[in-house]
Design an enzyme around this catalytic site. Structure first.
Site, mmCIF file in Angstrom:
data_model
loop_
_atom_site.group_PDB
_atom_site.id
_atom_site.type_symbol
_atom_site.label_atom_id
_atom_site.label_comp_id
_atom_site.label_asym_id
_atom_site.label_seq_id
_atom_site.Cartn_x
_atom_site.Cartn_y
_atom_site.Cartn_z
ATOM 1 N N SER A 130 0.819 -1.225 0.000
ATOM 2 C CA SER A 130 0.000 0.000 0.000
ATOM 3 C C SER A 130 0.848 1.269 0.000
ATOM 4 C CB SER A 130 -0.900 0.032 1.235
ATOM 5 O OG SER A 130 -1.676 -1.126 1.314
ATOM 6 N N GLU A 245 -4.280 -18.629 2.871
ATOM 7 C CA GLU A 245 -4.488 -17.460 3.733
ATOM 8 C C GLU A 245 -5.881 -16.876 3.595
ATOM 9 O OE1 GLU A 245 -2.540 -16.795 6.192
ATOM 10 O OE2 GLU A 245 -1.464 -18.516 5.421
HETATM 11 C C1 LIG Z 1 -4.280 -2.850 10.455
HETATM 12 C C2 LIG Z 1 -3.834 -2.702 9.023
HETATM 13 C C3 LIG Z 1 -2.679 -3.325 8.623
HETATM 14 C C4 LIG Z 1 -2.243 -3.178 7.304
HETATM 15 N N1 LIG Z 1 -1.052 -3.764 6.937
HETATM 16 C C5 LIG Z 1 -0.590 -3.580 5.682
HETATM 17 C C6 LIG Z 1 0.680 -4.116 5.304
HETATM 18 O O1 LIG Z 1 1.374 -4.782 6.104
HETATM 19 N N2 LIG Z 1 1.128 -3.880 4.034
HETATM 20 C C7 LIG Z 1 0.403 -3.182 3.130
HETATM 21 O O2 LIG Z 1 0.854 -3.022 2.014
HETATM 22 N N3 LIG Z 1 -0.803 -2.629 3.457
HETATM 23 C C8 LIG Z 1 -1.301 -2.822 4.707
HETATM 24 N N4 LIG Z 1 -2.519 -2.266 5.070
HETATM 25 C C9 LIG Z 1 -3.216 -1.417 4.112
HETATM 26 C C10 LIG Z 1 -4.498 -2.009 3.573
HETATM 27 O O3 LIG Z 1 -4.223 -2.962 2.599
HETATM 28 C C11 LIG Z 1 -5.320 -0.829 3.024
HETATM 29 O O4 LIG Z 1 -5.689 -0.040 4.149
HETATM 30 C C12 LIG Z 1 -6.564 -1.293 2.302
HETATM 31 O O5 LIG Z 1 -6.217 -1.888 1.081
HETATM 32 C C13 LIG Z 1 -7.512 -0.104 2.038
HETATM 33 O O6 LIG Z 1 -6.814 0.915 1.380
HETATM 34 P P1 LIG Z 1 -6.842 2.427 1.928
HETATM 35 O O7 LIG Z 1 -6.517 2.412 3.372
HETATM 36 O O8 LIG Z 1 -5.981 3.244 1.025
HETATM 37 O O9 LIG Z 1 -8.339 2.894 1.816
HETATM 38 P P2 LIG Z 1 -9.101 3.321 0.474
HETATM 39 O O10 LIG Z 1 -8.777 2.372 -0.614
HETATM 40 O O11 LIG Z 1 -8.871 4.772 0.249
HETATM 41 O O12 LIG Z 1 -10.604 3.079 0.909
HETATM 42 C C14 LIG Z 1 -11.320 3.985 1.729
HETATM 43 C C15 LIG Z 1 -12.758 3.535 1.778
HETATM 44 O O13 LIG Z 1 -13.317 3.564 0.469
HETATM 45 C C16 LIG Z 1 -13.866 2.301 0.140
HETATM 46 N N5 LIG Z 1 -13.610 1.990 -1.282
HETATM 47 C C17 LIG Z 1 -12.449 2.123 -1.948
HETATM 48 N N6 LIG Z 1 -12.594 1.712 -3.219
HETATM 49 C C18 LIG Z 1 -13.885 1.313 -3.349
HETATM 50 C C19 LIG Z 1 -14.644 0.759 -4.426
HETATM 51 N N7 LIG Z 1 -14.097 0.548 -5.616
HETATM 52 N N8 LIG Z 1 -15.934 0.471 -4.199
HETATM 53 C C20 LIG Z 1 -16.496 0.667 -2.980
HETATM 54 N N9 LIG Z 1 -15.830 1.192 -1.920
HETATM 55 C C21 LIG Z 1 -14.536 1.494 -2.102
HETATM 56 C C22 LIG Z 1 -13.098 1.303 0.992
HETATM 57 O O14 LIG Z 1 -13.825 0.129 1.197
HETATM 58 C C23 LIG Z 1 -12.914 2.084 2.272
HETATM 59 O O15 LIG Z 1 -14.060 2.000 3.075
HETATM 60 C C24 LIG Z 1 -2.986 -2.394 6.374
HETATM 61 C C25 LIG Z 1 -4.172 -1.787 6.800
HETATM 62 C C26 LIG Z 1 -4.592 -1.933 8.109
HETATM 63 C C27 LIG Z 1 -5.854 -1.252 8.523
#
Ligand SMILES: Cc1cc2nc3c(=O)[nH]c(=O)nc-3n(C[C@H](O)[C@H](O)[C@H](O)COP(=O)(O)OP(=O)(O)OC[C@H]3O[C@@H](n4cnc5c(N)ncnc54)[C@H](O)[C@@H]3O)c2cc1C
Length: 387
Positions: A130, A245
């Site tokens: 991410s 997983e």
């Molecule tokens: C505790 C934790 C640990 C993590 N660990 C890692 C890690 O080790 N390595 C890593 O690479 N990443 C990690 N992540 C990141 C995680 O993969 C991302 O947070 C996740 O993919 C969501 O991306 P974002 O946070 O950018 O939110 P966004 O993608 O910006 O999403 C924000 C909101 O919009 C909604 N949304 C987005 N797109 C759509 C769509 N097309 N349709 C409908 N709704 C949508 C989402 O569901 C969410 O509610 C971690 C996250 C957390 C919370």
């Protein structure tokens, strides 16, 4: 050392149970105060090395690579025994994610050098996928890797990189070429976090724990030999969700633990005669039962047919949302009997409601947010098209 593929289920269960009872430190168990407790840092390394010495490490890895080579049903039993003993989970990205990727896409030299170091915990891996503005829309990632002789020059930022501050290495998706589609031109690169130009900055989660990090790369020289699976093949690798997983993330364990906590609170506060509370508890308990049934039937199907189908995505949604609903219920019924003011806990309940409530928030986000999972299910299982 015993080959646990050759024994009966009963002998396997008894052998593993006895070994855990002898070796796992009692005060590291998850408890009602810390029901979702995970081992990390030195504790995690200590436990993983102990498993390795005892011959209990990497149940899903083939024996030729140093694992136990267990079939799916045996892996399920392995996890059930850990759960029976209240063993806290370890997020071992090396074993769970990178190892299977190296086995499938790595060169024989990469397999020979990297896999043993994962098992021995000489290398501790974190997952650098991410970025800011590239979470759900991961293919928008912008970290660049430009080839320069025998190295890539890496620039950019990762975020939410779990336990990066305790890791020695990060496997990352980086942009090596500007392709026509944003999924093109992404590569899978292994980065030593000690290299000059890398800065790791921890971020506290909503419960106050420094769980994940930002990782900044500023002109970092990463050997070309650290590429896995060929240049511009990163998207294919990232999408190949290897191993099981996707099933384990939907296991009912966490929801069960939250429900155990609910039972303690309702009993301690004498709320069983309150029909509104009892009704809600019964509904949640029934949902846990349903989740267990779904999990069981999906596991049975995998035992019969091999790989899980696309409907496995349901498990993650149901398991994580149910865990959250039960934690919300716990907070509502405990009210100010289990409050927190700063560092001080109020009330006499043997639980930390603030912690369990906060630790349940991100479960519907990591590993694919619920909304996005629903979207995938709509398309892949129900066959719905986007408008
Ligand atoms: C505790 C934790 C640990 C993590 N660990 C890692 C890690 O080790 N390595 C890593 O690479 N990443 C990690 N992540 C990141 C995680 O993969 C991302 O947070 C996740 O993919 C969501 O991306 P974002 O946070 O950018 O939110 P966004 O993608 O910006 O999403 C924000 C909101 O919009 C909604 N949304 C987005 N797109 C759509 C769509 N097309 N349709 C409908 N709704 C949508 C989402 O569901 C969410 O509610 C971690 C996250 C957390 C919370």
């Amino acid at each position: 050392m015993t080959d646990w593929r050759e024994t009966s289920d009963a002998a396997f269960e008894a052998g593993f149970s006895a070994w855990i009872a002898e070796h796992y430190p009692a005060d590291w168990r998850h408890s009602t105060v810390r029901p979702f407790h995970r081992l990390r840092g030195e504790q995690a390394t200590y436990w993983l090395r102990l498993l390795q010495t005892g011959g209990w490490r990497a149940p899903a890895w083939p024996r030729e690579h140093g694992g136990m080579g267990l079939g799916f049903a045996r892996q399920r039993l392995y996890r059930a025994v850990l759960e029976q003993h209240h063993v806290a989970r370890v997020l071992d990205f090396g074993e769970q994610m990178l190892g299977p990727i190296i086995m499938t896409f790595g060169t024989s030299e990469q397999k020979r050098t990297l896999l043993p170091r994962i098992l021995s915990c000489d290398d501790i891996w974190c997952q650098g996928y991410s970025e800011p503005n590239a979470g759900s829309d991961l293919a928008s990632l912008r970290m660049t890797a430009v080839e320069d002789g025998d190295a890539f020059i890496v620039n950019g930022q990762k975020i939410w990189t779990t336990h990066a501050q305790e890791s020695t290495h990060m496997f990352a998706l980086v942009r090596t070429t500007r392709g026509e589609r944003k999924q093109d031109g992404i590569s899978f690169l292994l980065i030593d976090l000690q290299l000059p130009g890398i800065r790791v900055r921890p971020i506290a989660n909503i419960a106050g724990e420094e769980e994940y990090c930002e990782v900044f790369c500023d002109d970092v020289r990463v050997p070309v030999a650290n590429l896995i699976g060929g240049r511009d093949q990163g998207w294919t690798i990232a999408k190949a969700l290897l191993g099981h997983e996707r099933i384990w993330v939907g296991s009912p364990d966490m929801a069960r633990r939250a429900l155990a906590l609910a039972r303690i609170i309702v009993t301690a506060l004498g709320l069983w005669q309150d029909f509104a509370v009892a009704d809600q508890f019964a509904a949640l308990a029934t949902d846990v039962h349903d989740l267990e049934a779904l999990y069981g039937s999906i596991c049975d199907a995998v035992e019969r047919e091999g790989a899980p189908g696309p409907q496995v995505g349901m498990l993650k949604i149901l398991a994580t949302e149910l865990q959250q609903r039960i934690c919300d219920f716990n907070a509502a019924i405990a009210s100010d009997h289990a409050g927190v003011v700063g560092e001080d806990r109020i009330g006499s309940l043997p639980v930390d409601l603030h912690w369990q409530l906060m630790m349940a928030r991100p479960v519907t986000i990591f590993g694919g947010a619920s909304e996005v999972q629903r979207d995938i299910l709509a398309r892949s299982v129900l066959g719905l098209q986007s408008r």
